[in-house]
Design a protein around this motif. Structure first.
Motif, PDB file in Angstrom:
ATOM      1  N   ILE A  57     -13.505   1.578 -35.547  1.00  0.00           N
ATOM      2  CA  ILE A  57     -12.286   1.819 -36.326  1.00  0.00           C
ATOM      3  C   ILE A  57     -12.558   2.137 -37.805  1.00  0.00           C
ATOM      4  O   ILE A  57     -12.010   3.114 -38.333  1.00  0.00           O
ATOM      5  N   ILE A  71      -1.752  18.796 -26.198  1.00  0.00           N
ATOM      6  CA  ILE A  71      -2.011  20.194 -26.553  1.00  0.00           C
ATOM      7  C   ILE A  71      -2.792  20.769 -25.385  1.00  0.00           C
ATOM      8  O   ILE A  71      -3.859  20.265 -25.015  1.00  0.00           O
ATOM      9  N   VAL A  73      -5.991   6.156 -33.916  1.00  0.00           N
ATOM     10  CA  VAL A  73      -6.095   5.771 -35.329  1.00  0.00           C
ATOM     11  C   VAL A  73      -6.620   6.932 -36.176  1.00  0.00           C
ATOM     12  O   VAL A  73      -6.213   7.102 -37.336  1.00  0.00           O
ATOM     13  N   SER A  74      -7.468   7.793 -35.597  1.00  0.00           N
ATOM     14  CA  SER A  74      -8.007   8.927 -36.370  1.00  0.00           C
ATOM     15  C   SER A  74      -6.890   9.913 -36.717  1.00  0.00           C
ATOM     16  O   SER A  74      -6.745  10.323 -37.877  1.00  0.00           O
ATOM     17  N   ALA A  97       0.682  15.544 -32.273  1.00  0.00           N
ATOM     18  CA  ALA A  97       1.057  15.719 -30.864  1.00  0.00           C
ATOM     19  C   ALA A  97       0.174  14.814 -30.016  1.00  0.00           C
ATOM     20  O   ALA A  97      -1.053  14.931 -30.030  1.00  0.00           O
ATOM     21  N   GLU A  98       0.804  13.890 -29.301  1.00  0.00           N
ATOM     22  CA  GLU A  98       0.068  12.899 -28.493  1.00  0.00           C
ATOM     23  C   GLU A  98       0.402  13.120 -27.014  1.00  0.00           C
ATOM     24  O   GLU A  98       1.564  13.174 -26.644  1.00  0.00           O
ATOM     25  N   ARG A  99      -0.652  13.211 -26.218  1.00  0.00           N
ATOM     26  CA  ARG A  99      -0.457  13.462 -24.781  1.00  0.00           C
ATOM     27  C   ARG A  99       0.210  12.274 -24.078  1.00  0.00           C
ATOM     28  O   ARG A  99       1.032  12.464 -23.184  1.00  0.00           O
ATOM     29  N   ARG A 102     -14.514   7.031 -22.323  1.00  0.00           N
ATOM     30  CA  ARG A 102     -14.057   6.762 -23.690  1.00  0.00           C
ATOM     31  C   ARG A 102     -15.137   6.146 -24.573  1.00  0.00           C
ATOM     32  O   ARG A 102     -14.878   5.808 -25.717  1.00  0.00           O
ATOM     33  N   GLY A 132      -3.935   5.350 -28.748  1.00  0.00           N
ATOM     34  CA  GLY A 132      -5.136   5.679 -27.975  1.00  0.00           C
ATOM     35  C   GLY A 132      -5.833   4.415 -27.512  1.00  0.00           C
ATOM     36  O   GLY A 132      -5.222   3.576 -26.831  1.00  0.00           O
ATOM     37  N   LEU A 133      -7.068   4.245 -27.941  1.00  0.00           N
ATOM     38  CA  LEU A 133      -7.845   3.072 -27.525  1.00  0.00           C
ATOM     39  C   LEU A 133      -7.270   1.775 -28.098  1.00  0.00           C
ATOM     40  O   LEU A 133      -7.520   0.695 -27.581  1.00  0.00           O
ATOM     41  N   PRO A 177     -10.129  -2.126 -28.793  1.00  0.00           N
ATOM     42  CA  PRO A 177     -10.709  -2.939 -29.874  1.00  0.00           C
ATOM     43  C   PRO A 177      -9.849  -4.161 -30.152  1.00  0.00           C
ATOM     44  O   PRO A 177      -8.620  -4.073 -30.131  1.00  0.00           O
ATOM     45  N   ASN A 182     -13.961   9.277 -32.445  1.00  0.00           N
ATOM     46  CA  ASN A 182     -14.956   8.305 -32.069  1.00  0.00           C
ATOM     47  C   ASN A 182     -16.191   8.968 -31.456  1.00  0.00           C
ATOM     48  O   ASN A 182     -16.069   9.730 -30.510  1.00  0.00           O
ATOM     49  N   ALA A 190     -10.761  -6.110 -32.948  1.00  0.00           N
ATOM     50  CA  ALA A 190     -11.051  -6.444 -34.346  1.00  0.00           C
ATOM     51  C   ALA A 190     -11.800  -5.275 -34.977  1.00  0.00           C
ATOM     52  O   ALA A 190     -12.186  -4.340 -34.279  1.00  0.00           O
TER      53      ALA A 190
HETATM   54  C1  FAD Z   1     -13.289  -1.088 -24.734  1.00  0.00           C
HETATM   55  C2  FAD Z   1     -13.470  -0.692 -26.173  1.00  0.00           C
HETATM   56  C3  FAD Z   1     -13.557  -1.671 -27.157  1.00  0.00           C
HETATM   57  C4  FAD Z   1     -13.726  -1.312 -28.487  1.00  0.00           C
HETATM   58  N1  FAD Z   1     -13.804  -2.301 -29.421  1.00  0.00           N
HETATM   59  C5  FAD Z   1     -13.893  -1.984 -30.725  1.00  0.00           C
HETATM   60  C6  FAD Z   1     -13.837  -3.004 -31.714  1.00  0.00           C
HETATM   61  O1  FAD Z   1     -13.726  -4.193 -31.393  1.00  0.00           O
HETATM   62  N2  FAD Z   1     -13.884  -2.620 -33.015  1.00  0.00           N
HETATM   63  C7  FAD Z   1     -13.949  -1.296 -33.395  1.00  0.00           C
HETATM   64  O2  FAD Z   1     -13.985  -1.007 -34.601  1.00  0.00           O
HETATM   65  N3  FAD Z   1     -13.981  -0.312 -32.478  1.00  0.00           N
HETATM   66  C8  FAD Z   1     -13.944  -0.616 -31.154  1.00  0.00           C
HETATM   67  N4  FAD Z   1     -13.920   0.378 -30.221  1.00  0.00           N
HETATM   68  C9  FAD Z   1     -13.925   1.792 -30.688  1.00  0.00           C
HETATM   69  C10 FAD Z   1     -12.534   2.178 -31.231  1.00  0.00           C
HETATM   70  O3  FAD Z   1     -11.587   1.888 -30.256  1.00  0.00           O
HETATM   71  C11 FAD Z   1     -12.492   3.653 -31.588  1.00  0.00           C
HETATM   72  O4  FAD Z   1     -13.491   3.920 -32.555  1.00  0.00           O
HETATM   73  C12 FAD Z   1     -11.160   4.150 -32.148  1.00  0.00           C
HETATM   74  O5  FAD Z   1     -10.060   3.460 -31.627  1.00  0.00           O
HETATM   75  C13 FAD Z   1     -11.056   5.640 -31.841  1.00  0.00           C
HETATM   76  O6  FAD Z   1      -9.824   6.155 -32.291  1.00  0.00           O
HETATM   77  P1  FAD Z   1      -9.494   7.716 -32.182  1.00  0.00           P
HETATM   78  O7  FAD Z   1      -8.169   7.916 -32.769  1.00  0.00           O
HETATM   79  O8  FAD Z   1     -10.622   8.516 -32.729  1.00  0.00           O
HETATM   80  O9  FAD Z   1      -9.486   8.048 -30.622  1.00  0.00           O
HETATM   81  P2  FAD Z   1      -8.537   7.534 -29.473  1.00  0.00           P
HETATM   82  O10 FAD Z   1      -8.093   6.165 -29.734  1.00  0.00           O
HETATM   83  O11 FAD Z   1      -9.277   7.831 -28.218  1.00  0.00           O
HETATM   84  O12 FAD Z   1      -7.238   8.466 -29.581  1.00  0.00           O
HETATM   85  C14 FAD Z   1      -7.213   9.785 -29.111  1.00  0.00           C
HETATM   86  C15 FAD Z   1      -5.813  10.128 -28.623  1.00  0.00           C
HETATM   87  O13 FAD Z   1      -5.790  11.498 -28.178  1.00  0.00           O
HETATM   88  C16 FAD Z   1      -4.890  11.600 -27.074  1.00  0.00           C
HETATM   89  N5  FAD Z   1      -5.141  12.853 -26.361  1.00  0.00           N
HETATM   90  C17 FAD Z   1      -6.130  13.159 -25.463  1.00  0.00           C
HETATM   91  N6  FAD Z   1      -6.059  14.459 -25.126  1.00  0.00           N
HETATM   92  C18 FAD Z   1      -5.015  15.004 -25.803  1.00  0.00           C
HETATM   93  C19 FAD Z   1      -4.480  16.323 -25.912  1.00  0.00           C
HETATM   94  N7  FAD Z   1      -4.994  17.374 -25.232  1.00  0.00           N
HETATM   95  N8  FAD Z   1      -3.419  16.519 -26.730  1.00  0.00           N
HETATM   96  C20 FAD Z   1      -2.874  15.489 -27.440  1.00  0.00           C
HETATM   97  N9  FAD Z   1      -3.371  14.222 -27.378  1.00  0.00           N
HETATM   98  C21 FAD Z   1      -4.420  13.981 -26.581  1.00  0.00           C
HETATM   99  C22 FAD Z   1      -5.183  10.338 -26.294  1.00  0.00           C
HETATM  100  O14 FAD Z   1      -4.089  10.044 -25.421  1.00  0.00           O
HETATM  101  C23 FAD Z   1      -5.341   9.310 -27.422  1.00  0.00           C
HETATM  102  O15 FAD Z   1      -4.128   8.690 -27.738  1.00  0.00           O
HETATM  103  C24 FAD Z   1     -13.792   0.062 -28.862  1.00  0.00           C
HETATM  104  C25 FAD Z   1     -13.729   1.044 -27.875  1.00  0.00           C
HETATM  105  C26 FAD Z   1     -13.584   0.686 -26.537  1.00  0.00           C
HETATM  106  C27 FAD Z   1     -13.527   1.753 -25.485  1.00  0.00           C
END
Ligand code: FAD
Length: 456
Positions: free
Chosen positions: A435, A240, A13-14, A32-34, A398, A40-41, A56, A428, A58
Motif C-alpha cells: 500500500i 474498460i 488504492v492506486s 472506471a471500476e470493473r 493478484r 480492489g485488494l 491487506p 502493485n 495493515a
Molecule cells: C492477500 C494479500 C494481502 C496483502 N497484504 C498487504 C498488507 O498487509 N499490507 C500492504 O501494504 N499490502 C498488502 N498487499 C498488497 C496490497 O493489497 C496492494 O499493494 C494494493 O492494494 C494494490 O492496490 P492497486 O490499486 O494497485 O490494485 P488493486 O487493489 O488490485 O485494484 C485494481 C482494481 O482494478 C479493477 N479492474 C481490473 N480490471 C479492470 C478493468 N479492465 N477496468 C476497470 N477496472 C478494472 C479491479 O477490480 C480492482 O478494483 C496484499 C495483497 C494480497 C493479495
C-alpha cells in the motif's frame, strides 16, 4: 461520447489516490471500476460483529506514504498500531510452532540471550547467523535473489527456517527467483552502508510499531478517499474493455458500451488486467507486462469461540516454511494482532493458502478449501472446535512476482510508455509493492499528469 481530462482504470488504492490528487488540483478525471465495489485488494467485510480484512490488514509504518495520506484524509485518530504487548511471531518447524526469539527482526538477531536460548535454530545455525557481522560485503553485483542474499549473509538454516517463509512467503513466491534488491532494498543498503545487516539494524535502533491499521479496517481508507471525489466521477460495474489512441488522446470503451475520450489514460489495474487491456491498443506494453509472472492466493477466515481454541494465540500468527508438509502459507491471529476484530469471547484467525508453492489449493471449491484450511490450522495450533462461520476470499493472479530482471522490465516499460505520451501504467508489482508504495507511486503519477495536461 463523454469527455474527461484523465480516465483512470481501476478503483483500488492506486487509482483512487491518483484521482484524489488530480481532483485537488482541479484536473478533471473519471475512475472506471470493473467491480461493484471500490478498493480492489483492500476489502473489509463485517459479519456478526467480526471485522475481516480479506486483503491487506495493515500497512508498513516505516514507509511514510500511507501514514501521511491517512493523516491528510483526517484518519489520524483511527490509526491503530499492531498490539505492542503480544508481538510474538511463530514459525512452524518440524510440525511444531516455535516462537521467534525476542529481538529477532526478520532474519537479524538483535538480542543475544533470547536468540541463544531459541529452539528454532541449531547451535551451528545460530553461530552462522551471529557470524553475519563479519561476513564480507558482496562484490559488485547488479541484483541478487532473496535466497542468495540470506544464505550468503546468514547461512542456509536461516533462510530455510526464517528467510524463506518471512521474505519469500509473504510474496507467495520462490526465494531463488525473487529480487532481494527490489523487494527489500533497505536490508541490501544496510549491508552496503554498514558492511553488515546486523550492525546496521542495531545502529538504526527500534523504530516503533512496524505496521499500522485502521479501527474500522483498511476499507476505511477507501471509503474516505472515495468520499473526497465528486460522486459522478466514479463509475462502478464499468470495466474498460478497450482503449486505443485517437489523435493526441485516447478513446476507451466501457462495459456498458459507453465511450470516454480523454487526454490521459491511467491503467491502475492488476498486472494481468493491464496487459490484457493493453494487448489491443498497445501491444508492445502488453508484451513487456507478459514478462511478469503472477501467483494466486486464498485467504480463509475462521471465527471461533475462544474456548474452542486450545492454543493461547499469544502472538500475531505464524509462517510456514516451504519444506514443511503443512499446506498453509501463514496464519494471522487477527484478534491478538488488532483490537476490535471480534465480539465478546471470540477469536478470529485468518489463514493463507496457494501461492506458487501450492496453486492446486485455488482449484478447490469453497467448502473443501475451508476444510483444508481448518485441518492444517489444527495441525499447527492444536484442536479447534466448530467455527461459528468460515469465509473464503480468493485473489487469483493478484500477487505479482518481482523476480530477478525486474528492473530491466521497468526500464523497458518506461521506454515504451514514453512513445505514447499520456499513457501511464501503475499498480502493485511494478514500481510498487504494498500500500505505501502504491500510494507514493500514484501521487508521483498525479504530479506528472498535472504537468502533462497543463503543458501547452
Ligand atoms: C492477500 C494479500 C494481502 C496483502 N497484504 C498487504 C498488507 O498487509 N499490507 C500492504 O501494504 N499490502 C498488502 N498487499 C498488497 C496490497 O493489497 C496492494 O499493494 C494494493 O492494494 C494494490 O492496490 P492497486 O490499486 O494497485 O490494485 P488493486 O487493489 O488490485 O485494484 C485494481 C482494481 O482494478 C479493477 N479492474 C481490473 N480490471 C479492470 C478493468 N479492465 N477496468 C476497470 N477496472 C478494472 C479491479 O477490480 C480492482 O478494483 C496484499 C495483497 C494480497 C493479495
Amino acid at each position: 461520447m463523454h469527455r474527461t481530462n484523465a480516465l483512470i482504470a481501476g478503483g483500488g488504492v492506486s487509482g483512487l489516490t491518483t484521482a484524489y490528487d488530480l481532483n485537488r488540483v482541479g484536473v478533471d478525471c473519471v475512475v472506471a471500476e470493473r467491480g461493484s465495489r471500490l478498493g480492489g485488494l483492500i476489502f473489509t467485510d463485517a459479519h456478526d460483529g467480526f471485522l475481516m480484512d480479506g486483503g491487506p490488514d495493515a500497512f508498513l509504518t516505516q514507509k511514510p506514504q500511507a501514514t501521511a495520506l491517512c493523516q491528510e484524509l483526517g484518519l489520524g485518530s483511527e490509526m491503530i498500531p499492531t498490539n505492542p504487548d503480544r508481538q510474538k511471531v511463530y514459525v512452524l518447524y518440524d510440525g511444531k510452532l516455535h516462537a521467534l526469539p525476542v529481538g529477532m527482526r526478520l532474519t537479524v538477531p538483535t538480542q543475544w540471550l533470547p536468540f541463544l536460548l531459541s529452539d528454532l535454530f541449531t547451535w551451528r545455525g545460530k553461530l552462522r547467523m551471529l557470524f553475519e557481522r563479519w561476513t564480507p560485503r558482496r562484490p559488485q553485483v547488479d541484483e541478487e535473489s532473496v535466497e542468495s542474499f540470506i544464505v550468503r549473509r546468514f547461512g542456509r538454516e536461516s533462510f530455510d527456517r526464517l528467510g524463506e517463509p518471512m521474505l519469500a512467503g509473504i510474496h507467495c513466491g520462490d526465494g531463488s527467483r525473487l529480487s532481494m534488491d527490489v523487494l527489500f532494498p533497505r536490508l541490501v543498503s544496510l549491508e552496503t552502508r554498514d558492511g553488515s545487516v546486523t550492525r546496521g539494524m542495531i545502529a538504526a535502533g527500534r523504530q516503533g510499531t512496524a505496521f499500522t491499521s485502521l479501527v474500522g479496517g483498511m476499507g476505511r481508507l477507501i471509503e474516505t478517499l472515495a468520499g473526497k471525489l465528486p460522486k459522478g466521477n466514479i463509475l462502478l460495474n464499468e470495466g474498460i474493455e478497450d482503449v486505443h489512441r485517437e489523435g493526441d488522446g485516447f478513446v476507451a470503451r466501457l462495459t456498458s458500451g459507453a465511450k470516454i475520450q480523454s487526454n490521459v489514460v491511467v491503467l491502475a489495474l492488476p498486472i494481468h488486467s493491464s496487459r490484457e487491456l493493453a494487448r489491443g491498443g498497445f501491444p508492445a506494453v502488453a508484451e513487456i507486462l507478459d514478462r511478469i509472472k503472477t501467483a494466486s492466493s486464498a485467504v480463509v477466515f475462521h471465527a471461533l469461540a475462544k474456548d474452542d481454541v486450545q492454543h493461547p494465540l499469544d502472538g500475531y500468527g505464524f509462517v510456514v516454511p516451504t519444506a514443511e508438509s503443512n499446506r498453509l502459507l501463514a496464519a494471522t491471529f487477527v484478534t491478538t494482532k488488532f483490537p476490535g476484530r471480534a465480539p465478546g469471547d471470540n477469536v478470529l484467525i485468518r489463514t493463507f493458502l496457494g501461492g506458487l508453492k501450492d496453486p492446486e489449493a485455488l482449484t478447490l471449491p469453497d467448502d473443501e478449501l475451508v476444510a483444508l484450511s481448518r485441518r492444517e490450522l489444527a495441525r499447527a495450533v492444536g484442536p479447534l472446535g466448530e467455527p461459528k462461520f468460515s469465509k473464503v476470499v480468493r485473489w487469483p493472479n493478484r500477487t505479482p512476482q518481482v523476480e530477478l530482471g525486474h528492473r530491466t522490465i521497468l526500464t523497458d516499460l518506461d521506454t515504451e510508455l514514453a512513445k505514447t505520451p499520456g499513457l501511464y501504467v501503475l499498480g502493485n508489482g511494478l514500481k510498487s509493492v504494498g500500500i505505501p508504495d502504491c500510494i507514493g507511486q500514484a501521487r508521483a503519477t498525479a504530479k506528472q499528469i498535472t504537468a502533462f495536461v497543463e503543458s501547452p
